[in-house]
Write a protein that holds these residues in place. Structure first.
Motif, PDB file in Angstrom:
ATOM      1  N   LEU A   1      11.841  97.822  14.017  1.00  0.00           N
ATOM      2  CA  LEU A   1      11.232  97.196  13.840  1.00  0.00           C
ATOM      3  C   LEU A   1      11.788  96.674  15.307  1.00  0.00           C
ATOM      4  N   VAL A   2      13.187  96.256  15.246  1.00  0.00           N
ATOM      5  CA  VAL A   2      13.868  95.459  16.119  1.00  0.00           C
ATOM      6  C   VAL A   2      13.989  95.550  17.794  1.00  0.00           C
ATOM      7  N   VAL A   3      14.128  97.214  17.847  1.00  0.00           N
ATOM      8  CA  VAL A   3      14.454  97.719  18.829  1.00  0.00           C
ATOM      9  C   VAL A   3      13.345  97.387  19.187  1.00  0.00           C
ATOM     10  N   VAL A   4      11.936  98.055  18.939  1.00  0.00           N
ATOM     11  CA  VAL A   4      10.618  97.773  18.982  1.00  0.00           C
ATOM     12  C   VAL A   4      10.474  96.391  20.716  1.00  0.00           C
ATOM     13  N   LEU A   5      10.448  94.995  19.026  1.00  0.00           N
ATOM     14  CA  LEU A   5      10.344  93.985  19.730  1.00  0.00           C
ATOM     15  C   LEU A   5      11.150  93.714  21.011  1.00  0.00           C
ATOM     16  N   SER A   6      12.276  94.401  21.232  1.00  0.00           N
ATOM     17  CA  SER A   6      12.842  94.712  22.191  1.00  0.00           C
ATOM     18  C   SER A   6      11.852  94.889  23.449  1.00  0.00           C
ATOM     19  N   VAL A   7      11.351  95.745  23.559  1.00  0.00           N
ATOM     20  CA  VAL A   7      10.827  96.494  24.259  1.00  0.00           C
ATOM     21  C   VAL A   7      10.093  96.211  24.425  1.00  0.00           C
ATOM     22  N   LEU A   8       8.914  95.480  23.222  1.00  0.00           N
ATOM     23  CA  LEU A   8       8.207  94.276  23.413  1.00  0.00           C
ATOM     24  C   LEU A   8       8.521  92.982  25.077  1.00  0.00           C
ATOM     25  N   ILE A   9       9.621  93.005  24.014  1.00  0.00           N
ATOM     26  CA  ILE A   9       9.342  91.795  25.360  1.00  0.00           C
ATOM     27  C   ILE A   9      10.208  92.244  26.618  1.00  0.00           C
ATOM     28  N   CYS A  10      10.498  93.107  26.926  1.00  0.00           N
ATOM     29  CA  CYS A  10      10.636  93.792  27.960  1.00  0.00           C
ATOM     30  C   CYS A  10       9.817  94.106  29.340  1.00  0.00           C
ATOM     31  N   THR A  11       8.946  94.159  28.258  1.00  0.00           N
ATOM     32  CA  THR A  11       7.760  94.935  28.867  1.00  0.00           C
ATOM     33  C   THR A  11       7.079  94.066  30.219  1.00  0.00           C
ATOM     34  N   PRO A  12       6.517  92.452  30.318  1.00  0.00           N
ATOM     35  CA  PRO A  12       6.450  91.963  30.834  1.00  0.00           C
ATOM     36  C   PRO A  12       7.343  92.372  31.899  1.00  0.00           C
ATOM     37  N   PHE A  13       8.645  91.905  31.956  1.00  0.00           N
ATOM     38  CA  PHE A  13       9.833  91.361  32.697  1.00  0.00           C
ATOM     39  C   PHE A  13       9.926  92.496  33.973  1.00  0.00           C
ATOM     40  N   VAL A  14       9.301  93.832  33.030  1.00  0.00           N
ATOM     41  CA  VAL A  14       9.619  95.226  33.520  1.00  0.00           C
ATOM     42  C   VAL A  14       8.432  95.665  34.780  1.00  0.00           C
ATOM     43  N   TYR A  15       7.188  94.721  34.589  1.00  0.00           N
ATOM     44  CA  TYR A  15       5.610  94.538  34.683  1.00  0.00           C
ATOM     45  C   TYR A  15       5.734  93.639  35.758  1.00  0.00           C
ATOM     46  N   ALA A  16       6.689  92.539  35.681  1.00  0.00           N
ATOM     47  CA  ALA A  16       6.794  91.793  36.712  1.00  0.00           C
ATOM     48  C   ALA A  16       7.800  92.601  37.840  1.00  0.00           C
ATOM     49  N   ALA A  17       9.522  92.799  38.115  1.00  0.00           N
ATOM     50  CA  ALA A  17       9.707  93.670  38.594  1.00  0.00           C
ATOM     51  C   ALA A  17       8.711  94.879  39.696  1.00  0.00           C
ATOM     52  N   ASN A  18       7.910  95.607  38.659  1.00  0.00           N
ATOM     53  CA  ASN A  18       7.246  96.443  39.431  1.00  0.00           C
ATOM     54  C   ASN A  18       6.630  95.934  40.280  1.00  0.00           C
ATOM     55  N   THR A  19       5.707  94.771  40.016  1.00  0.00           N
ATOM     56  CA  THR A  19       4.484  94.548  41.227  1.00  0.00           C
ATOM     57  C   THR A  19       5.721  93.510  41.959  1.00  0.00           C
ATOM     58  N   THR A  20       6.872  92.796  42.105  1.00  0.00           N
ATOM     59  CA  THR A  20       7.896  92.676  42.618  1.00  0.00           C
ATOM     60  C   THR A  20       7.956  93.951  44.253  1.00  0.00           C
ATOM     61  N   TYR A  21       8.418  95.101  43.611  1.00  0.00           N
ATOM     62  CA  TYR A  21       8.878  96.219  44.353  1.00  0.00           C
ATOM     63  C   TYR A  21       7.533  96.631  44.975  1.00  0.00           C
ATOM     64  N   VAL A  22       6.170  96.345  44.736  1.00  0.00           N
ATOM     65  CA  VAL A  22       4.732  97.135  44.827  1.00  0.00           C
ATOM     66  C   VAL A  22       4.834  95.735  46.501  1.00  0.00           C
ATOM     67  N   LEU A  23       5.243  94.905  46.186  1.00  0.00           N
ATOM     68  CA  LEU A  23       4.616  93.690  47.756  1.00  0.00           C
ATOM     69  C   LEU A  23       5.842  94.528  48.621  1.00  0.00           C
ATOM     70  N   ARG A  24       7.527  94.542  47.719  1.00  0.00           N
ATOM     71  CA  ARG A  24       8.044  94.398  48.817  1.00  0.00           C
ATOM     72  C   ARG A  24       8.132  96.218  49.781  1.00  0.00           C
ATOM     73  N   ASP A  25       7.287  96.925  49.248  1.00  0.00           N
ATOM     74  CA  ASP A  25       6.772  98.063  49.265  1.00  0.00           C
ATOM     75  C   ASP A  25       5.722  98.080  50.341  1.00  0.00           C
ATOM     76  N   THR A  26       4.513  97.388  50.102  1.00  0.00           N
ATOM     77  CA  THR A  26       3.228  96.919  50.401  1.00  0.00           C
ATOM     78  C   THR A  26       3.924  96.611  52.062  1.00  0.00           C
ATOM     79  N   LEU A  27       4.839  95.292  51.738  1.00  0.00           N
ATOM     80  CA  LEU A  27       5.158  94.560  53.418  1.00  0.00           C
ATOM     81  C   LEU A  27       5.942  95.706  54.085  1.00  0.00           C
ATOM     82  N   SER A  28       6.666  96.084  53.547  1.00  0.00           N
ATOM     83  CA  SER A  28       7.533  97.259  54.553  1.00  0.00           C
ATOM     84  C   SER A  28       6.444  98.000  55.407  1.00  0.00           C
ATOM     85  N   LYS A  29       4.975  98.710  54.605  1.00  0.00           N
ATOM     86  CA  LYS A  29       5.037  99.276  54.871  1.00  0.00           C
ATOM     87  C   LYS A  29       3.910  98.964  56.325  1.00  0.00           C
ATOM     88  N   ILE A  30       2.791  97.736  56.138  1.00  0.00           N
ATOM     89  CA  ILE A  30       2.006  96.782  56.821  1.00  0.00           C
ATOM     90  C   ILE A  30       2.852  96.310  57.984  1.00  0.00           C
TER      91      ILE A  30
END
Length: 498
Positions: free
Chosen positions: A120-149
């Motif tokens: 349960l504690v591990v699942v809670l930790s993963v849930l906490i990490c999920t929005p951060f991972v999404y934010a990091a991925n969105t930032t990566y997409v932004l960087r990749d998009t800017l580099s291409k355009i």
């Protein structure tokens, strides 16, 4: 004896386990709660203080330094720092949750309960990490998009001083083109051509629109040996119909016309040079938008609301004022919320009026999209928007100009004047798209720029000569001196868009 054994057994610490899980959950929200409850006050209050500093610091950055943050998030170096910081925060947060459970976990748990609670504690930790991972991925997409355009083939533009990017550029002039075609840009006709001239100090902007059907116009000096009598098709290699919207094709098909540039850049640079010669202005950069992909950008934004003055047909074909192929639908008059497909037809349709009305609609559509860009929608549909932009927008703007452009765009949206100059024979005395007076075009451009720089002291209108004969233009309408409604100076975009 059995009773004695039962009495001697250690009770299963159910209450203690639920308390530990509750404190762990609380520590996932406020660091240090579990440590304080376990008597480790110094550690617990230190964790609380660190979390408070993180929250306060983030809020301060967002609220007090918005402009600075906007400029940082278009720079690859800072985007990499942001990605690393987000991931580090995710790992730290998860580690604190696991640590909090270890501090308050009751001893003597049976193996099954220990495994279940740890899971349960591990699942809670993963849930906490999920929005951060999404934010990091969105930032990566932004960087990749800017580099291409924004790879930038900016060696023809003015030298950029990082400390003062506008030092050698009092006006930022960019050619905005809309054309059809795939990513390889083969077969593109630039049916939409607007020069945005922006005062880099005040943000005051003039939008200069040129009609697609401009013909027999004077070419730059270096090209007059090829077109001595104005731009027109010399042969099948050098162009199609001799109108301004085929200059891009001429450049793409003929490397000798634009030496030093590769496929996909030649047409844009040739059109920059030709239009700059017509209006007497050095164009610094270009942005080409694939109109077929434009609808995906509008859809990713959730659509756009526009005011439609009169019904406009969707599709169909018209010859000499009669439909040879009926429209598949209509955009009805009034304020309408349009999806990408309908917004594209709003900007492209000309059967109900002409090219010149379409030029005005395109400017208004650009304004509406800019005004209605909702940050929440942009964030929630970011990956779709990034993919659409990557497949739709092509430019030679260097990435080093993005931070100052972000700052400049805030000035433009913050109340600076935006005026429109449209080369329209109905509203401009002496202008004929079939045989344009280049001197007049330059005079009107100069006047519009001067009026924009000194909005309270309009410069005198240039002298114009009205042609006495009628000319048949490509749209099927007849240009006449009686159709003129003024000297053709620039007007506020608010007036153009009603």
């Amino acid at each position: 004896m059995a009773g004695g054994q039962a009495a001697g057994r250690r009770p299963i610490p159910i209450v203690g386990l639920w308390r530990a899980l509750g404190l762990t959950l609380a520590s996932a929200v406020v660091w240090g709660v579990a440590h304080v409850a376990a008597g480790r006050r110094a550690v617990g209050f230190t964790l609380m203080a660190v979390l408070a500093l993180l929250v306060a610091g983030s809020a301060t950055l967002v609220l007090a330094f918005q402009d600075t943050m906007k400029q940082l998030v278009v720079q690859n170096t800072w985007l990499n720092v942001i990605i690393a910081a987000i991931l580090a925060l995710a790992v730290t947060w998860a580690a604190i949750v696991i640590w909090s459970y270890q501090v308050v976990r009751p001893p003597g748990l049976p193996a099954a309960m220990r495994v279940a609670s740890t899971t349960l504690v591990v699942v809670l930790s993963v849930l906490i990490c999920t929005p951060f991972v999404y934010a990091a991925n969105t930032t990566y997409v932004l960087r990749d998009t800017l580099s291409k355009i924004f790879p930038g083939d900016d060696h023809t533009g003015p030298k950029i001083d990082a400390a003062d990017p506008w030092k050698n550029m009092p006006r930022f002039n960019v050619l905005l083109m809309g054309g059809d075609g795939g990513k390889d840009r083969k077969g593109i006709r630039t049916d939409s051509m607007t020069v945005a001239s922006i005062d880099t100090k005040t943000g005051n902007t003039v939008l200069i629109s040129l009609p697609r059907n401009l013909q027999y116009f004077q070419m730059p000096a270096r090209l007059r040996s090829i077109w001595p009598n104005g731009y027109r098709p010399v042969n099948a290699t050098l162009g199609y119909d001799g109108m301004l919207n085929s200059v891009y094709l001429s450049g793409e098909k003929n490397p000798s016309l634009v030496p030093g540039f590769k496929q996909g850049q030649r047409g844009s640079h040739l059109l920059e040079e030709v239009i700059g010669n017509l209006i007497g202005m050095k164009i610094n950069y270009y942005v080409l938008v694939n109109l077929d992909g434009f609808k995906d950008i509008v859809n990713a934004m959730g659509g756009v609301k526009v005011h439609i003055e009169k019904a406009l047909p969707i599709g169909g074909e018209m010859v000499n004022g009669h439909y040879t192929k009926p429209p598949t639908g209509w955009l009805h008059a009034g304020t309408q919320h349009l999806n990408g497909e309908k917004a594209l037809w709003y900007g492209r349709s000309r059967d109900a009026d002409d090219d010149f009305h379409r030029m005005d609609r395109q400017k208004c559509l650009m304004k509406d999209i800019a005004d209605q860009a909702d940050p929440q929608k942009v964030v929630t549909h970011f990956e779709k928007l990034a993919k659409a932009a990557t497949n739709t927008i092509y430019t030679n703007l260097p990435s080093t100009l993005l931070p100052p452009l972000i700052k400049l765009s805030g000035t433009v949206k913050g109340g600076s004047d935006i005026t429109s100059l449209a080369f329209n024979p109905w509203k401009m005395q002496g202008f004929d798209p079939v045989s344009p007076n280049v001197a007049l075009m330059r005079q009107l451009t100069t006047k519009s720029i001067a009026d924009s720089e000194n909005p309270h002291k309009p410069s005198p209108s240039p002298t114009t000569t009205v042609k006495k004969h009628k000319k048949k233009v490509k749209t099927g309408v007849t240009a006449s001196p009686t159709a003129s409604s003024g000297s053709g100076g620039s007007v506020s975009l608010k007036n153009v868009c009603g």
